[in-house]
Design an enzyme around this catalytic site. Sequence first.
Site, PDB file in Angstrom:
ATOM      1  N   GLY A  86      62.157  44.264  19.594  1.00 50.56           N
ATOM      2  CA  GLY A  86      62.287  45.359  18.665  1.00 50.56           C
ATOM      3  C   GLY A  86      61.341  45.310  17.486  1.00 50.56           C
ATOM      4  O   GLY A  86      61.466  46.109  16.558  1.00 50.56           O
ATOM      5  N   HIS A  89      55.925  42.042  16.960  1.00 52.53           N
ATOM      6  CA  HIS A  89      55.537  40.702  17.421  1.00 52.53           C
ATOM      7  C   HIS A  89      54.888  40.754  18.807  1.00 52.53           C
ATOM      8  O   HIS A  89      53.877  40.104  19.061  1.00 52.53           O
ATOM      9  CB  HIS A  89      56.779  39.799  17.427  1.00 52.53           C
ATOM     10  CG  HIS A  89      56.546  38.420  17.934  1.00 52.53           C
ATOM     11  ND1 HIS A  89      55.928  37.457  17.170  1.00 52.53           N
ATOM     12  CD2 HIS A  89      56.837  37.842  19.119  1.00 52.53           C
ATOM     13  CE1 HIS A  89      55.855  36.335  17.875  1.00 52.53           C
ATOM     14  NE2 HIS A  89      56.396  36.548  19.062  1.00 52.53           N
TER      15      HIS A  89
END
Length: 161
Positions: A86, A89
């Site tokens: 989410g 990254h």
Amino acid sequence: MSGNGAPELTVEGAEGLRVAIVAAQWHTTVMDGLLAGALTALREFGTAEPTVVRIPGAFELPIAAKALAENGYDAVVALGVVIRGGTPHFDYVCAAATDGLTRVALDTGVPVGFGLLTCDNEQQALDRAGIEGSKEDKGREAATAAVATVVALRTVAAPSH
């Protein structure tokens, strides 16, 4: 499925090549499948027993691949998996690992088999891991591509002066 259009590569003349595999440790089931597929392909090609180096994750693949490429290996197979979460990254790790592995190959002249899965979810990774029920074997494909490239590059003649 992403494998549509993939070539059927045959590799001849790979006997005795020194190949290293660098494999991340995240997502054990997927990684075990990728590693098994790569090892099976290399055995079938008659390469020397490959060196296997396990590293923490995908972000570390380029530095390990570079060290192996600079230490006399004919090819390096890089295996890892990043599954979207989410946060951004995913984008940073995928870009860094991809760019780094490309740079290793270009800077060293050693072919790097790209076995980094960049998936939206775990099922996509399992479908590509070469395990029972998988649709593809990306570990095998990465090893095949690396070795086939070594063999192909041997046919490139140096210009005469």
